[in-house]
Design a protein around this motif. Structure first.
Motif, PDB file in Angstrom:
ATOM      1  N   ASP A   5       0.728  -1.142  -0.365  1.00 35.43           N
ATOM      2  CA  ASP A   5       0.473   0.110   0.044  1.00 35.43           C
ATOM      3  C   ASP A   5       0.605   1.547  -0.433  1.00 35.43           C
ATOM      4  OD1 ASP A   5      -1.910  -1.532   2.475  1.00 35.43           O
ATOM      5  OD2 ASP A   5      -2.557  -0.966  -0.019  1.00 35.43           O
ATOM      6  N   THR A   6       1.902   0.812   0.231  1.00 35.06           N
ATOM      7  CA  THR A   6       2.748   1.537   0.263  1.00 35.06           C
ATOM      8  C   THR A   6       2.553   2.841  -0.807  1.00 35.06           C
ATOM      9  OG1 THR A   6       4.388   0.846   1.739  1.00 35.06           O
ATOM     10  CG2 THR A   6       5.769   2.898   0.346  1.00 35.06           C
ATOM     11  N   ALA A   7       2.756   4.354  -1.489  1.00 39.75           N
ATOM     12  CA  ALA A   7       2.620   4.500  -2.063  1.00 39.75           C
ATOM     13  C   ALA A   7       2.505   6.366  -2.060  1.00 39.75           C
ATOM     14  CB  ALA A   7       1.047   4.726  -3.408  1.00 39.75           C
ATOM     15  N   MET A   8       1.907   7.862  -3.201  1.00 33.90           N
ATOM     16  CA  MET A   8       1.978   9.151  -2.777  1.00 33.90           C
ATOM     17  C   MET A   8       0.456   8.643  -3.028  1.00 33.90           C
ATOM     18  SD  MET A   8       2.860  12.111  -1.819  1.00 33.90           S
ATOM     19  CE  MET A   8       4.462  11.509  -2.036  1.00 33.90           C
ATOM     20  N   TYR A   9      -0.577   9.101  -2.262  1.00 35.35           N
ATOM     21  CA  TYR A   9      -1.955   9.153  -1.960  1.00 35.35           C
ATOM     22  C   TYR A   9      -2.787  10.369  -2.285  1.00 35.35           C
ATOM     23  CZ  TYR A   9      -2.431   4.586  -0.403  1.00 35.35           C
ATOM     24  OH  TYR A   9      -2.142   2.907  -0.534  1.00 35.35           O
ATOM     25  N   SER A  10      -3.384  10.165  -3.470  1.00 39.07           N
ATOM     26  CA  SER A  10      -3.566  11.937  -3.825  1.00 39.07           C
ATOM     27  C   SER A  10      -5.387  11.451  -3.810  1.00 39.07           C
ATOM     28  CB  SER A  10      -3.291  11.894  -5.145  1.00 39.07           C
ATOM     29  OG  SER A  10      -2.014  12.266  -5.119  1.00 39.07           O
ATOM     30  N   CYS A  11      -6.211  13.049  -3.707  1.00 41.85           N
ATOM     31  CA  CYS A  11      -7.214  13.511  -3.847  1.00 41.85           C
ATOM     32  C   CYS A  11      -7.577  13.536  -5.155  1.00 41.85           C
ATOM     33  CB  CYS A  11      -8.178  13.896  -2.599  1.00 41.85           C
ATOM     34  SG  CYS A  11      -8.036  15.179  -2.049  1.00 41.85           S
ATOM     35  N   ALA A  12      -9.098  13.834  -5.440  1.00 36.72           N
ATOM     36  CA  ALA A  12      -9.533  13.743  -7.220  1.00 36.72           C
ATOM     37  C   ALA A  12     -10.380  14.417  -7.096  1.00 36.72           C
ATOM     38  CB  ALA A  12      -8.826  13.793  -8.138  1.00 36.72           C
ATOM     39  N   ALA A  13     -11.290  15.629  -7.635  1.00 37.04           N
ATOM     40  CA  ALA A  13     -12.511  15.837  -7.760  1.00 37.04           C
ATOM     41  C   ALA A  13     -12.548  15.657  -9.409  1.00 37.04           C
ATOM     42  CB  ALA A  13     -12.496  16.483  -7.359  1.00 37.04           C
ATOM     43  N   THR A  14     -14.041  14.712  -9.803  1.00 36.64           N
ATOM     44  CA  THR A  14     -15.061  15.162 -11.312  1.00 36.64           C
ATOM     45  C   THR A  14     -16.079  15.584 -11.228  1.00 36.64           C
ATOM     46  OG1 THR A  14     -14.723  13.569 -13.568  1.00 36.64           O
ATOM     47  CG2 THR A  14     -14.836  12.927 -11.069  1.00 36.64           C
ATOM     48  N   ASN A  15     -16.825  16.427 -12.144  1.00 34.54           N
ATOM     49  CA  ASN A  15     -17.914  16.137 -12.079  1.00 34.54           C
ATOM     50  C   ASN A  15     -18.503  15.558 -13.710  1.00 34.54           C
ATOM     51  OD1 ASN A  15     -17.665  17.587 -14.502  1.00 34.54           O
ATOM     52  ND2 ASN A  15     -18.239  19.323 -14.390  1.00 34.54           N
ATOM     53  N   VAL A  16     -17.565  14.267 -13.596  1.00 32.83           N
ATOM     54  CA  VAL A  16     -18.328  13.736 -15.083  1.00 32.83           C
ATOM     55  C   VAL A  16     -18.497  11.942 -14.103  1.00 32.83           C
ATOM     56  CG1 VAL A  16     -17.337  12.516 -16.502  1.00 32.83           C
ATOM     57  CG2 VAL A  16     -16.332  14.935 -17.006  1.00 32.83           C
ATOM     58  N   CYS A  17     -19.449  11.636 -13.650  1.00 33.61           N
ATOM     59  CA  CYS A  17     -19.157  11.075 -13.239  1.00 33.61           C
ATOM     60  C   CYS A  17     -20.155  10.346 -13.883  1.00 33.61           C
ATOM     61  CB  CYS A  17     -20.279  10.980 -11.641  1.00 33.61           C
ATOM     62  SG  CYS A  17     -19.776  12.056 -10.608  1.00 33.61           S
ATOM     63  N   GLY A  18     -20.755   9.281 -13.560  1.00 32.20           N
ATOM     64  CA  GLY A  18     -21.463   7.977 -14.126  1.00 32.20           C
ATOM     65  C   GLY A  18     -20.670   6.440 -13.639  1.00 32.20           C
ATOM     66  N   SER A  19     -20.693   5.574 -14.207  1.00 34.72           N
ATOM     67  CA  SER A  19     -20.496   3.939 -14.057  1.00 34.72           C
ATOM     68  C   SER A  19     -18.769   4.231 -14.350  1.00 34.72           C
ATOM     69  CB  SER A  19     -20.603   2.800 -15.153  1.00 34.72           C
ATOM     70  OG  SER A  19     -20.501   1.619 -14.841  1.00 34.72           O
ATOM     71  N   LYS A  20     -18.203   3.497 -12.876  1.00 33.38           N
ATOM     72  CA  LYS A  20     -16.855   3.682 -13.625  1.00 33.38           C
ATOM     73  C   LYS A  20     -15.903   4.521 -13.069  1.00 33.38           C
ATOM     74  CE  LYS A  20     -17.466  -1.439 -15.074  1.00 33.38           C
ATOM     75  NZ  LYS A  20     -16.751  -2.607 -15.313  1.00 33.38           N
ATOM     76  N   PHE A  21     -16.576   5.551 -12.764  1.00 31.74           N
ATOM     77  CA  PHE A  21     -16.222   7.399 -12.893  1.00 31.74           C
ATOM     78  C   PHE A  21     -14.126   7.209 -12.434  1.00 31.74           C
ATOM     79  CE2 PHE A  21     -15.808   8.391  -8.734  1.00 31.74           C
ATOM     80  CZ  PHE A  21     -16.671   7.847  -8.185  1.00 31.74           C
ATOM     81  N   LEU A  22     -13.802   6.106 -11.500  1.00 31.71           N
ATOM     82  CA  LEU A  22     -12.926   6.094 -10.813  1.00 31.71           C
ATOM     83  C   LEU A  22     -11.298   4.984 -12.052  1.00 31.71           C
ATOM     84  CD1 LEU A  22     -11.505   6.428  -7.837  1.00 31.71           C
ATOM     85  CD2 LEU A  22     -12.048   4.043  -7.394  1.00 31.71           C
ATOM     86  N   SER A  23     -12.132   4.860 -12.566  1.00 33.09           N
ATOM     87  CA  SER A  23     -11.403   4.201 -13.840  1.00 33.09           C
ATOM     88  C   SER A  23     -11.083   5.414 -14.971  1.00 33.09           C
ATOM     89  CB  SER A  23     -12.173   2.920 -14.600  1.00 33.09           C
ATOM     90  OG  SER A  23     -13.146   3.103 -15.345  1.00 33.09           O
ATOM     91  N   ARG A  24     -10.872   6.109 -14.595  1.00 33.73           N
ATOM     92  CA  ARG A  24     -11.250   7.471 -15.960  1.00 33.73           C
ATOM     93  C   ARG A  24     -10.555   8.852 -15.156  1.00 33.73           C
ATOM     94  NH1 ARG A  24     -16.581   6.321 -17.068  1.00 33.73           N
ATOM     95  NH2 ARG A  24     -17.271   7.635 -15.969  1.00 33.73           N
TER      96      ARG A  24
END
Length: 125
Positions: free
Chosen positions: A89-108
């Motif tokens: 799990d070691t990594a740099m973790y970042s948060c992000a925001a999108t208004n292009v939601c919908g199915s599987k938005f995390l994969s984009r």
């Protein structure tokens, strides 16, 4: 001015826990879908957890059952509770925001308009 500011990273031993926070400002927080991403040296960026504007959640298979994403709309803050941490799990973790939601938005990740600067998580064995 849009800002996403992460905090809560650090160094822990395997099996430990951390809670990441992401304070958001400068946009209509409630209408956006939010995500946590991570990137380890030499590896591609990975979507770890996402939460929709309706509160629905999604997770990468590698963290299901160990990580929990949540948000507090009153505080405009996103969280990532990480339990049973592993060295991978070691990594740099970042948060992000999108208004292009919908199915599987995390994969984009390219659809996420706003990103924080990241917080480092290091897990030792």
């Amino acid at each position: 001015q849009v800002q996403l500011v992460e905090s809560g990273g650090g160094s822990v031993q395997a099996g430990g826990s951390l809670r990441l926070s992401c304070a958001a400002s400068g946009y209509t927080y409630r209408s956006y879908c939010m995500g946590w991403f991570r990137q380890a040296p030499g590896k591609e960026r990975e979507g770890v957890a996402g939460i929709g504007s309706d509160g629905s959640t999604s997770y990468a298979n590698s963290v299901k059952g160990r990580f929990t994403i949540s948000k507090d709309n009153a505080k405009n803050t996103l969280y990532l509770q990480m339990n049973s941490l592993k060295p991978e799990d070691t990594a740099m973790y970042s948060c992000a925001a999108t208004n292009v939601c919908g199915s599987k938005f995390l994969s984009r990740p390219w659809s996420f308009a706003y990103w924080g600067q990241g917080t480092q998580v290091s897990v030792s064995s």
